[in-house]
Design an enzyme around this catalytic site. Sequence first.
Site, PDB file in Angstrom:
ATOM      1  N   GLY A  31       1.002  -1.454  -0.288  1.00 10.89           N
ATOM      2  CA  GLY A  31      -0.007  -0.136   0.249  1.00 10.89           C
ATOM      3  C   GLY A  31       0.620   1.130  -0.184  1.00 10.89           C
ATOM      4  O   GLY A  31       1.721   1.168  -0.627  1.00 10.89           O
ATOM      5  N   GLU A  35       3.262   6.702  -8.092  1.00  6.87           N
ATOM      6  CA  GLU A  35       4.130   6.573  -9.279  1.00  6.87           C
ATOM      7  C   GLU A  35       4.711   4.927 -10.051  1.00  6.87           C
ATOM      8  O   GLU A  35       4.281   4.274 -10.934  1.00  6.87           O
ATOM      9  CB  GLU A  35       4.179   7.660  -9.733  1.00  6.87           C
ATOM     10  CG  GLU A  35       3.439   8.756  -9.733  1.00  6.87           C
ATOM     11  CD  GLU A  35       2.283   9.080 -11.017  1.00  6.87           C
ATOM     12  OE1 GLU A  35       2.691   8.174 -12.049  1.00  6.87           O
ATOM     13  OE2 GLU A  35       1.480   9.502 -10.842  1.00  6.87           O
ATOM     14  N   HIS A  37       4.018   2.296  -7.834  1.00  8.10           N
ATOM     15  CA  HIS A  37       3.268   1.467  -7.862  1.00  8.10           C
ATOM     16  C   HIS A  37       2.160   1.036  -9.359  1.00  8.10           C
ATOM     17  O   HIS A  37       2.242  -0.070 -10.353  1.00  8.10           O
ATOM     18  CB  HIS A  37       2.781   0.896  -7.132  1.00  8.10           C
ATOM     19  CG  HIS A  37       3.272   0.903  -5.394  1.00  8.10           C
ATOM     20  ND1 HIS A  37       3.193   2.370  -4.915  1.00  8.10           N
ATOM     21  CD2 HIS A  37       3.899  -0.304  -5.242  1.00  8.10           C
ATOM     22  CE1 HIS A  37       3.467   1.858  -3.601  1.00  8.10           C
ATOM     23  NE2 HIS A  37       4.115   0.580  -3.904  1.00  8.10           N
ATOM     24  N   GLY A 151       9.014  -4.194  -8.115  1.00  6.82           N
ATOM     25  CA  GLY A 151       9.832  -2.923  -8.514  1.00  6.82           C
ATOM     26  C   GLY A 151      11.572  -3.187  -8.589  1.00  6.82           C
ATOM     27  O   GLY A 151      11.759  -3.758  -7.621  1.00  6.82           O
ATOM     28  N   LYS A 153      13.645  -1.283  -7.559  1.00  2.00           N
ATOM     29  CA  LYS A 153      14.881  -0.428  -6.623  1.00  2.00           C
ATOM     30  C   LYS A 153      14.806  -1.903  -5.695  1.00  2.00           C
ATOM     31  O   LYS A 153      15.999  -1.353  -4.925  1.00  2.00           O
ATOM     32  CB  LYS A 153      13.197   0.194  -6.523  1.00  2.00           C
ATOM     33  CG  LYS A 153      14.292   1.268  -5.026  1.00  2.00           C
ATOM     34  CD  LYS A 153      13.647   2.761  -4.905  1.00  2.00           C
ATOM     35  CE  LYS A 153      12.232   1.743  -3.387  1.00  2.00           C
ATOM     36  NZ  LYS A 153      12.322   1.936  -2.588  1.00  2.00           N
ATOM     37  N   GLN A 157      15.651  -7.572  -2.603  1.00  2.00           N
ATOM     38  CA  GLN A 157      14.463  -8.438  -3.050  1.00  2.00           C
ATOM     39  C   GLN A 157      13.681  -9.744  -4.363  1.00  2.00           C
ATOM     40  O   GLN A 157      13.409 -10.765  -4.111  1.00  2.00           O
ATOM     41  CB  GLN A 157      13.252  -7.733  -2.815  1.00  2.00           C
ATOM     42  CG  GLN A 157      11.687  -7.832  -2.661  1.00  2.00           C
ATOM     43  CD  GLN A 157      10.857  -7.083  -2.208  1.00  2.00           C
ATOM     44  OE1 GLN A 157      10.381  -6.880  -0.711  1.00  2.00           O
ATOM     45  NE2 GLN A 157       9.563  -6.267  -2.940  1.00  2.00           N
ATOM     46  N   VAL A 181      11.025   4.176 -11.082  1.00  2.00           N
ATOM     47  CA  VAL A 181      10.846   5.325 -11.521  1.00  2.00           C
ATOM     48  C   VAL A 181      10.611   6.667 -10.187  1.00  2.00           C
ATOM     49  O   VAL A 181      11.228   6.362  -9.104  1.00  2.00           O
ATOM     50  CB  VAL A 181       8.483   4.987 -11.589  1.00  2.00           C
ATOM     51  CG1 VAL A 181       7.914   6.903 -11.376  1.00  2.00           C
ATOM     52  CG2 VAL A 181       8.176   4.606 -12.069  1.00  2.00           C
ATOM     53  N   LEU A 189      11.168   6.567  -6.035  1.00  2.00           N
ATOM     54  CA  LEU A 189      10.263   7.161  -5.779  1.00  2.00           C
ATOM     55  C   LEU A 189       9.734   5.614  -4.066  1.00  2.00           C
ATOM     56  O   LEU A 189      10.426   4.774  -4.347  1.00  2.00           O
ATOM     57  CB  LEU A 189       8.663   6.826  -6.310  1.00  2.00           C
ATOM     58  CG  LEU A 189       8.443   8.114  -7.253  1.00  2.00           C
ATOM     59  CD1 LEU A 189       7.684   7.560  -8.083  1.00  2.00           C
ATOM     60  CD2 LEU A 189       8.825   9.338  -6.565  1.00  2.00           C
ATOM     61  N   SER A 191       7.181   4.448  -0.380  1.00  2.00           N
ATOM     62  CA  SER A 191       6.297   4.931   0.306  1.00  2.00           C
ATOM     63  C   SER A 191       6.880   5.895   1.704  1.00  2.00           C
ATOM     64  O   SER A 191       6.487   6.439   2.488  1.00  2.00           O
ATOM     65  CB  SER A 191       5.515   3.975   0.692  1.00  2.00           C
ATOM     66  OG  SER A 191       5.467   3.085  -0.385  1.00  2.00           O
TER      67      SER A 191
HETATM   68  O1  PAF Z   1       8.080  -4.442  -1.708  1.00  2.00           O
HETATM   69  C1  PAF Z   1       7.042  -4.754  -1.289  1.00  2.00           C
HETATM   70  O2  PAF Z   1       5.792  -3.551  -1.140  1.00  2.00           O
HETATM   71  C2  PAF Z   1       7.124  -6.242  -0.129  1.00  2.00           C
HETATM   72  O3  PAF Z   1       8.078  -6.660   0.244  1.00  2.00           O
HETATM   73  C3  PAF Z   1       6.732  -7.294  -0.983  1.00  2.00           C
HETATM   74  C4  PAF Z   1       6.690  -7.315  -2.029  1.00  2.00           C
HETATM   75  C5  PAF Z   1       4.367  -6.493  -1.216  1.00  2.00           C
HETATM   76  C6  PAF Z   1       5.777  -8.512  -0.003  1.00  2.00           C
HETATM   77  O4  PAF Z   1       5.208  -7.664   1.649  1.00  2.00           O
END
Ligand code: PAF
Length: 289
Positions: A31, A35, A37, A151, A153, A157, A181, A189, A191
């Site tokens: 959440g 932009e 996302h 993403g 970024k 991950q 982005v 960008l 959160s």
């Molecule tokens: O990158 C993220 O926002 C989180 O690590 C994910 C992939 C949604 C897992 O909770």
Amino acid sequence: MLLVHSRAELDAALAEARAEHKQIALVPTMGALHEGHLSLIDLAHEAAAFVVVSIFVNPLQFGAGEDFDRYPRTLDADVAMLGGLRNPPQIVFAPDVETIYGSSTPPAPKPRAGAIGATFEGIARPGHFDGMLEVVSRLFDLVQPDFAIFGAKDAQQVHLVRRMIQRERAGLPQLIEADTVREEDGLALSSRNRFLSAEARDAATVLVDAMIEVVAAIAEDGASASQALAAGRQVIEAEPSAKLEYLALVDKSTFAPIADDFVGEAQLIVAAIVGGVRLLDNLIFEIGE
Ligand code: PAF
């Protein structure tokens, strides 16, 4: 666009999509959408006829003392943003903790980040990648997507999810890595950018400045990887409100740090705390002979 919270609602919507032979793309998020996302959602629409955006702040990937309680939870604004898109996702899946981790979820194999999960981000955030892989694996089990969009970024991950898909999920879903982005001045960008004070926001471009320094030192001045990294570190160390956590060059395919004679696709990764906010960034580039 349908907002669903329960597994039954999700299953019903997915069954309809499958009955119509639609491929499914999943965009997993926590959440606080921005932009960046939205660009993942555009890619999802390019890949598949049916797009699911999940919104779930995963407690398992936050360690003690991290910002789980403070992490922005903006579901109403997120849903409004998605609903206002010219091409919204078909489903927004916003489960609670019980739906993801409770008894209604079939047991998933517990994926492990292993040694790579204990480097770079894993040093600052022990256990983070095991928790991230677990929720991603459970989301894959629930949605059974053909494509998953992540993403670029969050470089480590992406590397670990790709490896999990290859090793434990027979190559499915197909991972699509979306370009980072950036703001006009280069800041990636995130959160978490909303937590930057005006002053810290100005200083935050130091991550991009340091990366440009490293790439220029290698590509233009013929510096070795270690010389270039030393020059990049100086850029961050010169910014009083920034505390460097790491600046490193890794082999894009293995995520292992590269030696000075490395030739191939390298990934420059950086993490720094700027004005109390932890920021990440990376660049992929080719190191020639
Ligand atoms: O990158 C993220 O926002 C989180 O690590 C994910 C992939 C949604 C897992 O909770």
